[in-house]
Design a protein around this motif. Structure first.
Motif, PDB file in Angstrom:
ATOM      1  N   SER A 264      48.071  33.575  47.293  1.00  0.00           N
ATOM      2  CA  SER A 264      47.368  32.309  47.517  1.00  0.00           C
ATOM      3  C   SER A 264      45.889  32.479  47.226  1.00  0.00           C
ATOM      4  O   SER A 264      45.372  33.598  47.106  1.00  0.00           O
ATOM      5  CB  SER A 264      47.544  31.872  48.973  1.00  0.00           C
ATOM      6  OG  SER A 264      46.854  32.769  49.837  1.00  0.00           O
ATOM      7  N   GLU A 265      45.184  31.369  47.134  1.00  0.00           N
ATOM      8  CA  GLU A 265      43.739  31.441  46.903  1.00  0.00           C
ATOM      9  C   GLU A 265      43.035  32.035  48.122  1.00  0.00           C
ATOM     10  O   GLU A 265      41.981  32.683  47.983  1.00  0.00           O
ATOM     11  CB  GLU A 265      43.192  30.060  46.549  1.00  0.00           C
ATOM     12  CG  GLU A 265      43.680  29.580  45.180  1.00  0.00           C
ATOM     13  CD  GLU A 265      42.921  28.369  44.654  1.00  0.00           C
ATOM     14  OE1 GLU A 265      41.727  28.237  44.973  1.00  0.00           O
ATOM     15  OE2 GLU A 265      43.544  27.572  43.928  1.00  0.00           O
ATOM     16  N   LEU A 266      43.599  31.845  49.315  1.00  0.00           N
ATOM     17  CA  LEU A 266      43.027  32.483  50.500  1.00  0.00           C
ATOM     18  C   LEU A 266      43.143  34.004  50.412  1.00  0.00           C
ATOM     19  O   LEU A 266      42.198  34.738  50.745  1.00  0.00           O
ATOM     20  CB  LEU A 266      43.738  31.980  51.759  1.00  0.00           C
ATOM     21  CG  LEU A 266      43.366  30.577  52.251  1.00  0.00           C
ATOM     22  CD1 LEU A 266      44.255  30.192  53.419  1.00  0.00           C
ATOM     23  CD2 LEU A 266      41.893  30.517  52.650  1.00  0.00           C
ATOM     24  N   GLU A 267      44.299  34.487  49.946  1.00  0.00           N
ATOM     25  CA  GLU A 267      44.461  35.930  49.750  1.00  0.00           C
ATOM     26  C   GLU A 267      43.501  36.436  48.686  1.00  0.00           C
ATOM     27  O   GLU A 267      42.908  37.512  48.825  1.00  0.00           O
ATOM     28  CB  GLU A 267      45.893  36.249  49.345  1.00  0.00           C
ATOM     29  CG  GLU A 267      46.913  36.157  50.459  1.00  0.00           C
ATOM     30  CD  GLU A 267      48.307  36.457  49.951  1.00  0.00           C
ATOM     31  OE1 GLU A 267      48.741  37.619  50.080  1.00  0.00           O
ATOM     32  OE2 GLU A 267      48.960  35.544  49.410  1.00  0.00           O
ATOM     33  N   ALA A 268      43.368  35.669  47.614  1.00  0.00           N
ATOM     34  CA  ALA A 268      42.444  36.060  46.541  1.00  0.00           C
ATOM     35  C   ALA A 268      41.024  36.198  47.088  1.00  0.00           C
ATOM     36  O   ALA A 268      40.289  37.130  46.738  1.00  0.00           O
ATOM     37  CB  ALA A 268      42.491  35.037  45.407  1.00  0.00           C
ATOM     38  N   HIS A 269      40.629  35.265  47.951  1.00  0.00           N
ATOM     39  CA  HIS A 269      39.299  35.339  48.562  1.00  0.00           C
ATOM     40  C   HIS A 269      39.173  36.590  49.421  1.00  0.00           C
ATOM     41  O   HIS A 269      38.116  37.258  49.420  1.00  0.00           O
ATOM     42  CB  HIS A 269      39.035  34.095  49.412  1.00  0.00           C
ATOM     43  CG  HIS A 269      37.728  34.144  50.145  1.00  0.00           C
ATOM     44  ND1 HIS A 269      36.508  34.051  49.509  1.00  0.00           N
ATOM     45  CD2 HIS A 269      37.454  34.304  51.473  1.00  0.00           C
ATOM     46  CE1 HIS A 269      35.537  34.146  50.403  1.00  0.00           C
ATOM     47  NE2 HIS A 269      36.086  34.303  51.601  1.00  0.00           N
ATOM     48  N   ALA A 270      40.245  36.948  50.146  1.00  0.00           N
ATOM     49  CA  ALA A 270      40.213  38.151  50.983  1.00  0.00           C
ATOM     50  C   ALA A 270      40.052  39.407  50.123  1.00  0.00           C
ATOM     51  O   ALA A 270      39.305  40.332  50.483  1.00  0.00           O
ATOM     52  CB  ALA A 270      41.482  38.238  51.824  1.00  0.00           C
ATOM     53  N   TYR A 271      40.737  39.444  48.970  1.00  0.00           N
ATOM     54  CA  TYR A 271      40.557  40.567  48.040  1.00  0.00           C
ATOM     55  C   TYR A 271      39.095  40.655  47.605  1.00  0.00           C
ATOM     56  O   TYR A 271      38.482  41.731  47.628  1.00  0.00           O
ATOM     57  CB  TYR A 271      41.438  40.381  46.804  1.00  0.00           C
ATOM     58  CG  TYR A 271      42.880  40.787  46.965  1.00  0.00           C
ATOM     59  CD1 TYR A 271      43.234  42.075  47.343  1.00  0.00           C
ATOM     60  CD2 TYR A 271      43.908  39.880  46.690  1.00  0.00           C
ATOM     61  CE1 TYR A 271      44.559  42.452  47.464  1.00  0.00           C
ATOM     62  CE2 TYR A 271      45.238  40.243  46.809  1.00  0.00           C
ATOM     63  CZ  TYR A 271      45.564  41.528  47.199  1.00  0.00           C
ATOM     64  OH  TYR A 271      46.886  41.895  47.318  1.00  0.00           O
ATOM     65  N   ASN A 272      38.542  39.528  47.171  1.00  0.00           N
ATOM     66  CA  ASN A 272      37.160  39.524  46.681  1.00  0.00           C
ATOM     67  C   ASN A 272      36.187  39.964  47.771  1.00  0.00           C
ATOM     68  O   ASN A 272      35.252  40.735  47.513  1.00  0.00           O
ATOM     69  CB  ASN A 272      36.785  38.134  46.173  1.00  0.00           C
ATOM     70  CG  ASN A 272      37.444  37.795  44.844  1.00  0.00           C
ATOM     71  OD1 ASN A 272      37.753  38.695  44.051  1.00  0.00           O
ATOM     72  ND2 ASN A 272      37.659  36.512  44.600  1.00  0.00           N
ATOM     73  N   ALA A 349      40.850  37.806  40.813  1.00  0.00           N
ATOM     74  CA  ALA A 349      40.780  38.638  42.016  1.00  0.00           C
ATOM     75  C   ALA A 349      41.769  39.792  41.929  1.00  0.00           C
ATOM     76  O   ALA A 349      41.454  40.930  42.307  1.00  0.00           O
ATOM     77  CB  ALA A 349      41.051  37.787  43.253  1.00  0.00           C
ATOM     78  N   LEU A 350      42.982  39.507  41.434  1.00  0.00           N
ATOM     79  CA  LEU A 350      43.983  40.555  41.290  1.00  0.00           C
ATOM     80  C   LEU A 350      43.551  41.597  40.267  1.00  0.00           C
ATOM     81  O   LEU A 350      43.703  42.808  40.480  1.00  0.00           O
ATOM     82  CB  LEU A 350      45.325  39.938  40.885  1.00  0.00           C
ATOM     83  CG  LEU A 350      46.022  39.095  41.957  1.00  0.00           C
ATOM     84  CD1 LEU A 350      47.177  38.301  41.356  1.00  0.00           C
ATOM     85  CD2 LEU A 350      46.529  39.972  43.096  1.00  0.00           C
ATOM     86  N   HIS A 351      42.991  41.133  39.149  1.00  0.00           N
ATOM     87  CA  HIS A 351      42.517  42.069  38.129  1.00  0.00           C
ATOM     88  C   HIS A 351      41.390  42.945  38.671  1.00  0.00           C
ATOM     89  O   HIS A 351      41.378  44.168  38.483  1.00  0.00           O
ATOM     90  CB  HIS A 351      42.013  41.300  36.901  1.00  0.00           C
ATOM     91  CG  HIS A 351      43.082  40.593  36.152  1.00  0.00           C
ATOM     92  ND1 HIS A 351      42.816  39.648  35.171  1.00  0.00           N
ATOM     93  CD2 HIS A 351      44.439  40.666  36.218  1.00  0.00           C
ATOM     94  CE1 HIS A 351      43.947  39.181  34.683  1.00  0.00           C
ATOM     95  NE2 HIS A 351      44.941  39.783  35.305  1.00  0.00           N
ATOM     96  N   ASN A 352      40.442  42.318  39.352  1.00  0.00           N
ATOM     97  CA  ASN A 352      39.279  43.056  39.844  1.00  0.00           C
ATOM     98  C   ASN A 352      39.642  44.058  40.931  1.00  0.00           C
ATOM     99  O   ASN A 352      38.947  45.063  41.121  1.00  0.00           O
ATOM    100  CB  ASN A 352      38.226  42.076  40.368  1.00  0.00           C
ATOM    101  CG  ASN A 352      37.640  41.217  39.259  1.00  0.00           C
ATOM    102  OD1 ASN A 352      37.684  41.577  38.081  1.00  0.00           O
ATOM    103  ND2 ASN A 352      37.104  40.059  39.633  1.00  0.00           N
ATOM    104  N   HIS A 353      40.736  43.791  41.639  1.00  0.00           N
ATOM    105  CA  HIS A 353      41.140  44.679  42.737  1.00  0.00           C
ATOM    106  C   HIS A 353      41.618  46.034  42.223  1.00  0.00           C
ATOM    107  O   HIS A 353      41.643  47.015  42.981  1.00  0.00           O
ATOM    108  CB  HIS A 353      42.229  44.000  43.566  1.00  0.00           C
ATOM    109  CG  HIS A 353      42.576  44.719  44.826  1.00  0.00           C
ATOM    110  ND1 HIS A 353      41.639  45.111  45.758  1.00  0.00           N
ATOM    111  CD2 HIS A 353      43.786  45.151  45.318  1.00  0.00           C
ATOM    112  CE1 HIS A 353      42.229  45.727  46.761  1.00  0.00           C
ATOM    113  NE2 HIS A 353      43.518  45.770  46.515  1.00  0.00           N
TER     114      HIS A 353
END
Length: 481
Positions: A264-272, A349-353
């Motif tokens: 989700s976009e919330l998870e993506a924000h948590a990764y960032n 976010a997934l790529h950057n992680h």
């Protein structure tokens, strides 16, 4: 018998002549050695030159010999009636043993009865869990405890947590500790990995998965945890019905193929947020805690890469897809389409992680956190059994791990991990006759581990030409899963 692997004519009494023996335990190279094998065991390792007697001779010509490889995170027996293609790919890539990460009562019964399929050249099943802990069998504390008791009763080697909450995970872990059975797997998003380590978790897979381990290395930890939502699971019946386990696996199959498609976009924000607030000192403190509590890590970097770069041509156009069963590829391609439809902010976010995952792996290695190599092959999109372990070696090297550490993660460390230290993982008298002959020195460059001149499994020898013929047969009748 096997559709793909023909029995070797070189077996029984065999001398692998004039090789450099590499010992992963201390990194020694001993050139000019003969490895004598009989009855599936190494009987001696001596200076070359002694008469071969009636032994078959494999000419090593100064090449390098290492213990054959172990994959400590696989799902090969998800399709127990059709493992031939997967097993053949493992043999062709020097993989002779694995840890099965998803089992069930029937699998455990088959192992006990000795009726598991064993085609020619098959790897050893080193350990298996029973059913994954999911909302189907562990939605409550009582259910989680009962599931652990049943798996212990049925002879599982360990318990794997798949989809749990902090409460059910810790309850299952406490019961596993009481019974003397190990528990490892996925940490739930609401569980601090430090708490899991102190409670005695055996292994953490995929560096988490998700953001939970990385939150512990963030200067904004509380904010990352507060913003990291719990994944919504597909509707799974809470009551037991005949065939419920199979129904549950069908319901979550899409998620298993590539869990990143549900980000989700919330998870993506948590990764960032976690990646942007990384604190090396906290990461080192976490690593030290894992060392103190012997909390094993199986990073499966190839798995997280195929998830986070799910539609990359590196995976979608991989020429080794030619070995996979057509129905498997159709499932993968559906997952690719779903991944490609994720919003750009989530994909980025997934790529950057990825960089954070490499950094954490290096931090763990530098601190001496115990680690083993695994791939999550069989059912996971983009992962080709056998070959994937070499991909894992590449990613471990990308993280900065040296060749000897990588070699240990697939040889001596699996033995220690499974409580069989000294039982396999070295070229020495009494050890299983499972070895790989390499064209180049694996301590100079990890890529030598894929330059295979031949593989010995239980004293039977397959040359490079034999292994190439195996690959040709699989490509002609693709059947790996």
């Amino acid at each position: 018998m096997s559709r793909y692997v023909e029995p070797s004519a070189i077996n029984g009494h065999v001398r692998v002549k004039d090789v450099t023996v590499v010992d992963p335990l201390d990194g020694r190279r001993t050139p000019g050695q003969d490895v004598l094998v009989e009855g599936g065991r190494i009987t001696s390792v001596t200076a070359t030159g002694a008469p071969a007697g009636d032994a078959h001779v494999v000419e090593g010509q100064g090449r390098f010999v290492v213990p054959a490889y172990m994959d400590m995170h696989m799902h090969a027996l998800n399709t127990p009636k059709d493992v031939d293609g997967t097993y053949a790919l493992m043999l062709a890539n020097g993989v002779v043993g694995f840890r099965q990460m998803s089992g069930n009562r029937e699998l455990l019964k088959s192992r006990s009865r000795g009726t598991l399929p064993r085609p020619t050249g098959a790897p050893a099943l080193k350990a298996t869990a029973g059913d994954l802990l999911t909302p189907l069998n562990a939605s409550t504390v009582a259910g989680a405890v009962q599931a652990v008791r049943e798996q212990h009763r049925d002879g599982a080697d360990f318990v794997k947590a798949g989809m749990t909450t902090r409460e059910t995970f810790l309850a299952a872990l406490q019961e596993a500790n009481r019974l003397g059975i190990q528990l490892g797997g996925h940490l739930p998003s609401d569980l601090d990995p430090r708490e899991a380590a102190r409670a005695g978790v055996w292994s953490i897979e995929h560096l988490g998965p998700g953001v939970t381990v990385f939150a512990a290395a963030s200067s904004k930890e509380s904010e990352v945890r507060a913003g990291n939502p719990t994944r919504k699971l597909p509707p799974i019946p809470k009551f037991k019905i005949p065939g419920a386990d199979k129904l549950a696996m069908k319901l979550i199959k899409g998620m298993i193929t590539n869990p990143a498609t549900g980000t989700s976009e919330l998870e993506a924000h948590a990764y960032n947020l976690a990646d942007g607030s990384y604190d090396q000192h906290k990461a080192e403190e976490l690593a030290a805690l894992f060392v103190a509590h012997s909390t094993w890590q199986c990073p499966t970097l190839i798995r997280v890469h195929t998830q986070q770069f799910g539609d990359s041509p590196e995976h979608t156009q991989d020429p080794r897809r030619c070995y996979m069963a057509p129905e498997e590829l159709r499932t993968w391609d559906k997952s690719v389409k779903k991944f490609s439809e994720l919003p750009d902010v989530t994909r980025n976010a997934l790529h950057n992680h990825w960089a954070a995952q490499l950094r954490m792996t290096r931090t763990f290695a530098d601190a001496g956190v115990p680690m083993v190599a695994g791939t999550d092959a069989c059912g996971a999109a983009g992962i080709i059994p056998g070959f994937a372990l070499h991909d894992e070696f590449d990613h471990l090297a990308e993280a900065g791990l040296d060749p000897l550490t990588i070699l240990r993660m697939t040889t001596t460390e699996p033995a220690r991990f499974l409580g069989e230290e000294g039982a396999f993982g070295r070229i020495a008298p009494g050890m299983p006759a499972d070895l790989v002959l390499l064209e180049e020195d694996p301590l100079e460059d990890h890529t030598a581990l894929r330059r295979i001149a031949g593989v010995m499994r239980e004293g039977s020898w397959w040359s490079r030409a034999d292994l190439d013929a195996v690959l040709e047969r699989i490509a002609a009748r693709p059947g790996a899963h």
